[in-house]
Motif scaffolding. Structure first.
Motif, mmCIF file in Angstrom:
data_model
loop_
_atom_site.group_PDB
_atom_site.id
_atom_site.type_symbol
_atom_site.label_atom_id
_atom_site.label_comp_id
_atom_site.label_asym_id
_atom_site.label_seq_id
_atom_site.Cartn_x
_atom_site.Cartn_y
_atom_site.Cartn_z
ATOM 1 N N GLN A 1 0.825 -1.205 0.000
ATOM 2 C CA GLN A 1 0.000 0.000 0.000
ATOM 3 C C GLN A 1 0.862 1.259 0.000
ATOM 4 O OE1 GLN A 1 -3.780 0.444 2.267
ATOM 5 N NE2 GLN A 1 -3.045 -1.336 3.367
ATOM 6 N N PHE B 1 1.592 5.293 1.089
ATOM 7 C CA PHE B 1 1.367 6.160 2.250
ATOM 8 C C PHE B 1 -0.034 6.777 2.189
ATOM 9 C CE2 PHE B 1 6.133 6.718 1.969
ATOM 10 C CZ PHE B 1 6.435 6.175 3.195
ATOM 11 N N VAL C 1 -2.829 4.280 3.122
ATOM 12 C CA VAL C 1 -2.811 3.989 4.562
ATOM 13 C C VAL C 1 -3.252 5.222 5.351
ATOM 14 C CG1 VAL C 1 -1.354 3.381 6.525
ATOM 15 C CG2 VAL C 1 -1.035 2.212 4.331
ATOM 16 N N ASP C 2 -2.756 6.379 4.948
ATOM 17 C CA ASP C 2 -3.109 7.606 5.670
ATOM 18 C C ASP C 2 -4.609 7.909 5.571
ATOM 19 O OD1 ASP C 2 -0.481 7.807 6.312
ATOM 20 O OD2 ASP C 2 -0.034 9.530 5.022
ATOM 21 N N VAL D 1 -6.335 5.693 8.106
ATOM 22 C CA VAL D 1 -6.139 6.104 9.500
ATOM 23 C C VAL D 1 -6.844 7.426 9.770
ATOM 24 C CG1 VAL D 1 -3.904 7.246 9.140
ATOM 25 C CG2 VAL D 1 -4.476 6.384 11.375
ATOM 26 N N PRO E 1 -5.940 -1.896 0.582
ATOM 27 C CA PRO E 1 -5.856 -2.677 1.822
ATOM 28 C C PRO E 1 -6.455 -4.067 1.689
ATOM 29 C CG PRO E 1 -7.495 -0.921 2.008
ATOM 30 C CD PRO E 1 -6.838 -0.745 0.686
ATOM 31 N N ALA F 1 -11.078 0.900 5.300
ATOM 32 C CA ALA F 1 -10.400 0.090 4.287
ATOM 33 C C ALA F 1 -10.971 0.373 2.898
ATOM 34 C CB ALA F 1 -10.524 -1.399 4.629
ATOM 35 N N VAL G 1 -6.172 2.471 16.840
ATOM 36 C CA VAL G 1 -5.970 3.002 15.479
ATOM 37 C C VAL G 1 -4.496 2.894 15.095
ATOM 38 C CG1 VAL G 1 -6.097 5.071 14.034
ATOM 39 C CG2 VAL G 1 -7.960 4.545 15.630
ATOM 40 N N VAL H 1 -2.703 1.020 11.830
ATOM 41 C CA VAL H 1 -1.888 1.713 10.824
ATOM 42 C C VAL H 1 -0.458 1.175 10.830
ATOM 43 C CG1 VAL H 1 -1.281 3.678 12.287
ATOM 44 C CG2 VAL H 1 -1.259 3.942 9.842
ATOM 45 N N ALA I 1 -0.569 -1.904 8.793
ATOM 46 C CA ALA I 1 -0.693 -1.621 7.353
ATOM 47 C C ALA I 1 0.664 -1.208 6.781
ATOM 48 C CB ALA I 1 -1.735 -0.531 7.118
ATOM 49 N N ARG I 2 1.409 -0.416 7.542
ATOM 50 C CA ARG I 2 2.748 -0.037 7.053
ATOM 51 C C ARG I 2 3.700 -1.233 7.065
ATOM 52 N NH1 ARG I 2 4.017 6.331 8.134
ATOM 53 N NH2 ARG I 2 1.878 6.973 7.758
ATOM 54 N N GLU J 1 2.822 -4.258 6.554
ATOM 55 C CA GLU J 1 2.463 -5.028 5.347
ATOM 56 C C GLU J 1 3.200 -4.477 4.125
ATOM 57 O OE1 GLU J 1 -2.096 -6.641 5.981
ATOM 58 O OE2 GLU J 1 -1.839 -4.614 5.245
ATOM 59 N N ALA J 2 3.267 -3.153 4.035
ATOM 60 C CA ALA J 2 3.930 -2.541 2.876
ATOM 61 C C ALA J 2 5.434 -2.779 2.907
ATOM 62 C CB ALA J 2 3.626 -1.047 2.829
ATOM 63 N N GLU K 1 -10.204 -14.042 3.261
ATOM 64 C CA GLU K 1 -9.502 -12.775 3.131
ATOM 65 C C GLU K 1 -10.078 -11.790 4.151
ATOM 66 O OE1 GLU K 1 -7.022 -11.592 2.101
ATOM 67 O OE2 GLU K 1 -7.401 -9.454 2.143
ATOM 68 N N ASN L 1 -9.209 -8.066 6.734
ATOM 69 C CA ASN L 1 -8.364 -6.927 7.032
ATOM 70 C C ASN L 1 -7.654 -7.208 8.353
ATOM 71 O OD1 ASN L 1 -7.665 -4.171 8.124
ATOM 72 N ND2 ASN L 1 -8.333 -3.646 6.063
#
Lengths: 358, 358
Positions: free
Chosen positions: A27, A29, A32-33, A36, A209, A239, B32, B36, B39-40, B42-43, B234, B236
């Motif tokens: 993903q 930035f 993701v941002d 969030v 996501p 998401a 939260v 996040v 998620a980062r 994951e990237a 699948e 999140n």
């Protein structure tokens, strides 16, 4: 900036080499941002008030899906994933239960079909698993099934299926065509598939996501009740918003530019891996997809290789077991699926690591 | 710090007055941030490598669910929401299709039951919609259904149902009891329900992210195939991780302390709203839940009032239409559901705004 540079600059740096977009891309930035920021907005104003505020951004996301698939924005629903989408479609289907699909159909899709009481009949394919449109035309005329299902690009092999040829045949015989675009969406041109239903996922080539999917259907194919159920279902709005932002970035980068680059990535990958001792690249070098699969040397287990590539070399690939295409795979494979930012150095690193590991 | 101060300090400040936890609570910074960060991650390392790294935190989350519901950690699965959980349970059920539930059963649950071919028979209730255990004992003995379903705390009314009394009856007659704890989990004591299946959601009183649910079942009640399907679906992962962090915070704050405070919040809310002209508080002042519902003055539409409270006063409440409990509600209601941080000033503000609006 090149597309590769743009793509890389928009994301956190990789911790190693990421060659796994067919499983889950990286993903940005911005995506993701957005998620969030939405989660915090929910905490500030309440989840349902925040969802109303996000509605225009989600509509924009659906409009991109529509543009990329050749449908109207009103034909698009979000799901929790591709398999969920197929489950919804087949659960809502009130016609016959005979569905034609390729021998290489995705195993989990076959399981969904079986769960809903469908039985499958094979679509004719050549030795590489690619649909034979002429033979398919005859087969569908001789003994028409209630539905045809085609996975445009498989999970187990980088072969691109001739969907337009199949949809023309289906249209001629009045057979609805359901298209699995989990690997094809935001990767291949899906604007002219001619499908009646198309579904996909967020996390793969669109780089959205996890836990979000897409279901696109021509009006009337899904019941109003099922569509209302999707609209009312409890979802992670953050998401869906992340996906919508990722789709906006996709459009900004240029879908055609991304497609061309991904086809070039596939060629570069297969060229780089062609000489690794014992491993065999399955696809022709110029197959226009970024999915490359390799069959292992005798006695080598790709499951073990995948784990060692991560642990010893920081290289992420996929183990593709035969369950992914039980009607086609003779044994497990290793899948390599870089996105547009892959460097030749990274591909050479993989080739060297594969040589070292097995 | 008081529990209210702890709760408030852990979250972004509200933009107004949030009295809507029965719809969606406010997530904490920590929940939260966990999502996040994942998620980062994951990237950086790939979605599936990151998921493996998150597995212990998710196991911890399931262990909290188990502790709060009196099950074992291995009995807990994540879903995408409470309705999804019921859909999974009823879709997997191979027994008879007669299910007993209260007249005030949640409308969307009734729709899931109908979709799976169930027909409902009523459990006896008193005039307030509360289960009459003695009469239920006789009814279930005379004409046992295949299943009993109880929503411990409704979406439309703050009445707490006597689940332990019902589960004792069900056990005596060998009838599996399915419990909807969407409003009860992390709000009321759910450790001794005696249920065979319990399901809930993340976003309400547990203050986790949207799009995650919980399904807890005693071993053997769900097929292995369905449980494997949930595990493989699948999802999140970031959102599941956010919920796991929220559950950790719940335990750290003290579940019993939160329950006591929420019961007190219900009393304070009903007391503050008791004198608003024309509106009637439905629950007894000391009903031990934080859900308060109000029936409107003649000619006043709570849907309109809910919108005006947001637009003109920055106060978030819920419109509860009769579809929430079609067998019980005579007309729509306004629902007020503060969490532990509500102040008396906020409740007085709502009372004044309600007086001004209608």
């Amino acid at each position: 900036m090149s597309l590769a540079e743009e793509w890389r600059a928009a994301r956190p740096p990789t911790a190693g080499v990421h060659l796994d977009s067919a499983a889950c891309s990286r993903q940005s930035f911005a995506a993701v941002d957005a998620a969030v920021a939405h989660a915090r907005h929910e905490a500030e104003v309440g989840g349902y008030v925040a969802a109303e505020a996000a509605a225009p951004a989600l509509r924009a996301g659906r409009a991109v899906v529509a543009a990329l698939t050749g449908f109207a924005a009103g034909d698009v629903d979000f799901t929790t994933g591709a398999t969920h989408a197929l489950d919804v479609v087949l659960g809502d289907w009130r016609g016959g239960k005979k569905v034609a699909c390729l021998p290489g159909e995705y195993g989990p899709n076959l399981a969904v079909m079986a769960r809903h009481g469908f039985h499958t009949v094979p679509l004719p394919a050549d030795g590489s698993g690619r649909l034979d449109p002429d033979a398919a035309g005859r087969a569908l005329a001789d003994d028409p099934p209630a539905l045809v299902h085609l996975t445009i690009l498989g999970s187990h092999r980088g072969t691109v299926q001739p969907v337009a040829a199949l949809s023309a045949i289906c249209r001629k015989h009045g057979i609805p065509l359901i298209v699995d675009a989990a690997q094809a969406f935001a990767h291949l041109d899906c604007a002219d598939t001619g499908a009646d239903v198309l579904y996909s996922t967020s996390r793969k080539w669109a780089a959205g996501p996890r836990g979000v999917g897409l279901l696109v259907a021509r009006p009337g194919l899904l019941t109003d009740q099922v569509r209302a159920g999707l609209a009312d279902a409890e979802v992670n709005v953050a998401a869906q918003l992340g996906l919508s932002v990722a789709l906006g970035e996709h459009v900004a980068a240029g879908p055609q530019r991304i497609r061309a680059e991904l086809a070039a990535v596939g060629s570069r990958t297969r060229t780089a891996l062609d000489d690794v001792p014992g491993w065999r690249v399955v696809e022709a070098v110029d197959e226009p997809s970024a999915i490359t699969t390799l069959t292992p040397p005798a006695g080598v287990d790709p499951l073990d290789v995948r784990a060692r590539l991560i642990a010893e070399h920081g290289i992420v690939t996929t183990f593709a077991g035969v369950g992914r295409a039980p009607g086609e795979m003779a044994g497990p494979a290793l899948r390599v699926s870089p996105h547009v930012d892959v460097t030749d150095d990274e591909l050479d690193t993989l080739a060297a690591a594969l040589t070292a590991v097995a």
